[in-house]
Design an enzyme around this catalytic site. Structure first.
Site, short mmCIF file in Angstrom:
data_model
loop_
_atom_site.label_atom_id
_atom_site.label_comp_id
_atom_site.label_asym_id
_atom_site.label_seq_id
_atom_site.Cartn_x
_atom_site.Cartn_y
_atom_site.Cartn_z
N ASP A 49 -9.50 -5.58 28.88
CA ASP A 49 -8.36 -5.43 30.27
C ASP A 49 -7.26 -4.67 29.66
O ASP A 49 -6.60 -4.67 28.42
CB ASP A 49 -7.86 -6.97 30.69
CG ASP A 49 -7.21 -6.65 32.05
OD1 ASP A 49 -7.69 -7.50 32.86
OD2 ASP A 49 -6.32 -6.00 32.35
N ALA A 102 -12.86 -4.25 36.25
CA ALA A 102 -11.79 -3.39 36.06
C ALA A 102 -11.49 -2.24 37.15
O ALA A 102 -12.22 -1.35 37.03
CB ALA A 102 -12.02 -2.95 34.70
N SER A 135 -7.09 -1.65 43.47
CA SER A 135 -7.88 -2.56 44.46
C SER A 135 -6.76 -2.54 45.67
O SER A 135 -7.07 -3.36 46.47
CB SER A 135 -8.30 -3.83 44.02
OG SER A 135 -7.13 -4.67 43.92
N THR A 147 -16.85 -4.25 47.65
CA THR A 147 -15.94 -4.68 48.84
C THR A 147 -16.47 -4.63 50.10
O THR A 147 -17.28 -3.78 50.46
CB THR A 147 -14.53 -4.13 48.53
OG1 THR A 147 -13.94 -4.37 49.58
CG2 THR A 147 -14.83 -2.47 48.28
N TYR A 178 -10.01 3.32 48.63
CA TYR A 178 -10.17 2.30 47.98
C TYR A 178 -11.81 1.98 47.94
O TYR A 178 -12.79 1.83 47.06
CB TYR A 178 -9.53 1.03 48.35
CG TYR A 178 -10.16 -0.18 47.56
CD1 TYR A 178 -10.29 -0.39 46.27
CD2 TYR A 178 -10.46 -1.14 48.68
CE1 TYR A 178 -10.88 -1.65 45.67
CE2 TYR A 178 -10.97 -2.57 48.11
CZ TYR A 178 -11.22 -2.76 46.74
OH TYR A 178 -11.71 -3.81 46.15
N ILE A 231 3.28 -10.74 61.41
CA ILE A 231 1.83 -10.62 61.83
C ILE A 231 1.46 -9.12 62.29
O ILE A 231 2.05 -8.57 63.34
CB ILE A 231 1.69 -11.54 63.24
CG1 ILE A 231 1.90 -13.01 62.73
CG2 ILE A 231 0.39 -11.45 63.85
CD1 ILE A 231 2.02 -13.90 63.80
N1 UFG Z 1 -1.68 -9.48 57.68
C1 UFG Z 1 -0.76 -9.77 58.19
N2 UFG Z 1 0.23 -10.11 57.71
C2 UFG Z 1 0.67 -9.62 56.55
C3 UFG Z 1 -0.54 -9.32 55.53
C4 UFG Z 1 -1.60 -9.29 56.22
O1 UFG Z 1 -0.70 -10.02 59.57
O2 UFG Z 1 1.97 -9.96 55.88
C5 UFG Z 1 -3.38 -9.35 58.26
C6 UFG Z 1 -3.77 -7.98 58.08
O3 UFG Z 1 -3.53 -7.03 59.02
C7 UFG Z 1 -5.22 -8.34 58.06
C8 UFG Z 1 -5.39 -9.89 57.54
O4 UFG Z 1 -3.93 -10.16 57.90
O5 UFG Z 1 -5.83 -8.63 59.44
C9 UFG Z 1 -5.64 -10.04 56.07
O6 UFG Z 1 -5.17 -9.03 55.33
P1 UFG Z 1 -4.98 -8.91 53.74
O7 UFG Z 1 -4.17 -7.72 53.52
O8 UFG Z 1 -5.04 -10.31 53.19
O9 UFG Z 1 -6.82 -8.41 53.62
P2 UFG Z 1 -7.51 -7.31 54.12
O10 UFG Z 1 -8.30 -7.84 55.15
O11 UFG Z 1 -6.71 -6.20 54.63
O12 UFG Z 1 -8.12 -6.75 52.74
C10 UFG Z 1 -9.23 -7.46 52.25
C11 UFG Z 1 -9.27 -7.16 50.85
C12 UFG Z 1 -9.35 -5.78 50.46
C13 UFG Z 1 -10.60 -5.22 50.90
C14 UFG Z 1 -10.51 -5.38 52.35
C15 UFG Z 1 -11.73 -4.86 53.38
O13 UFG Z 1 -8.06 -7.86 50.05
O14 UFG Z 1 -9.50 -5.68 48.87
O15 UFG Z 1 -10.31 -6.73 52.76
O16 UFG Z 1 -11.36 -4.40 54.52
F1 UFG Z 1 -10.42 -3.63 50.75
#
Ligand code: UFG
Length: 329
Positions: A31, A74, A77, A117, A141, A207
């Site tokens: 790492d 590694a 993301s 992913t 990504y 949200i």
């Molecule tokens: N969200 C909110 N408020 C926040 C953060 C997130 O409403 O403060 C929503 C986002 O819009 C999304 C959901 O919560 O609808 C989940 O969001 P995350 O950022 O936790 O996760 P993502 O679905 O965006 O991302 C995940 C993985 C990524 C991957 C992606 C694939 O963490 O690595 O799914 O689409 F690329």
């Protein structure tokens, strides 16, 4: 067996190392500690600090250690960062993997399990998503992860290397000990951000849009516990060791929760009212992402054990409540 875990100080990598060591495997970690944490390195693993883009460094580890299989976490993301700094993602994720594969081929290493992913799919054509569905990433990504999958495929055909690509949906939760968990310097993920409210680190959680075409207007995601992801990596190594062909598997629970449902579950777990503020949509967020993990269940024999969303959030809360600043003292 001796397993080399690249990125073993990171979130999913460290949980996989703990699981491997619990099962009696010998583990070597590489790492660069750019986003990983020295505190997350298991004391029983042999740790080498260095970068996968450094060929001489990788060669020295392969020369010294007798590795049976590689698990490759590694990578950078963050979806948002990948859109503002795409070349960082091409450099670390793609160029890093190219150097890794050169070193593996030169050392006759022929088995690798790799973190992919749900972002490889982009806007899904149907729900639940199958591995054979179209892959059209909507961010850098996801594009680099898809290109990495293809790099494994073509290198495998030329050099006899076999790979398993695991396409994770929304990784979450923490180790049962509460001693390792999710700790990003820039936090963008929903569950850790929600839990910052009861931890008194933020007033409210945003949200990101409540006008999606879903049951309550907020985005639906498939949340999968990090320990279940770790178990899938170990099954994937076993699958390759048994001589099976290269393959790609989705990893999710197959159950979707809206953002509002996640916040409601977190209220129950923490007893905190968790204030929310509706903000505009975040660019690039698909309305719904739910995995079909039938293939992993059938072929790898994988069965997620943490399917209850309150239990998943409780495990994350155990970590965040005790370590509000992650691994920082
Ligand atoms: N969200 C909110 N408020 C926040 C953060 C997130 O409403 O403060 C929503 C986002 O819009 C999304 C959901 O919560 O609808 C989940 O969001 P995350 O950022 O936790 O996760 P993502 O679905 O965006 O991302 C995940 C993985 C990524 C991957 C992606 C694939 O963490 O690595 O799914 O689409 F690329």
């Amino acid at each position: 067996m001796t397993i080399l875990v690249l990125g073993g100080a990171g979130y999913i990598g460290s949980h996989t190392v703990f699981e491997l060591i619990d099962r009696g495997e010998d583990v070597v970690i590489i790492d660069n500690l750019e986003t990983g944490h020295i505190e997350a390195v298991h004391p029983k693993a042999r740790f080498y600090q260095g970068d996968i883009r450094d060929r001489a460094f990788l060669d020295s580890v392969f020369d010294k250690e007798k590795i049976d299989a590689v698990i490759h976490f590694a990578a950078n993301s963050l979806v948002g960062e990948s859109m503002t700094n795409p070349l960082k993602y091409y450099d670390n994720n793609l160029c890093g993997t190219k150097v890794l594969l050169e070193s593996m081929v030169a050392h006759g290493m022929d088995k690798i399990v790799f973190s992919s992913t749900a972002a490889t799919y982009g806007e899904p054509e149907r729900i639940p998503i199958l591995e054979s569905d179209k892959t059209e990433p909507t961010n850098t990504y996801g594009e680099t992860k898809l290109s990495m999958e293809k790099m494994f495929k073509w290198t495998g055909l030329a050099h006899g290397l076999r790979y398993v690509s695991l396409r994770y949906f929304n990784a979450c939760g923490a180790h049962k000990s509460g001693e390792i968990g999710e700790a990003h310097t820039t936090e963008t993920h929903l569950i850790p951000l929600v839990l910052q409210v009861p931890n008194k680190q933020r007033e409210s959680v945003g949200i990101y849009g409540d006008d999606y075409d879903t049951k309550d207007g907020t985005c639906i995601r498939d949340y999968i516990h990090v320990t279940d992801l770790a178990a899938a990596h170990i099954l994937a190594v076993k699958y390759l060791v048994e001589g099976n062909e290269s393959n790609i598997f989705n990893l999710g629970n197959g159950i979707g929760f809206t953002v509002k449902e996640i916040i409601e579950a977190a209220r129950k777990v923490t007893g905190d009212p968790i204030k929310t503020v509706v903000t505009p949509r975040r660019a690039g967020d698909p309305a719904q992402l739910i995995a079909s993990s039938e293939k992993a269940r059938t072929i790898l024999g994988w069965k997620p054990e943490h399917t209850d969303i309150e239990e998943i959030i409780a495990s994350a809360w155990k970590w965040h409540e005790k370590h509000p600043n992650g691994f920082a003292k």
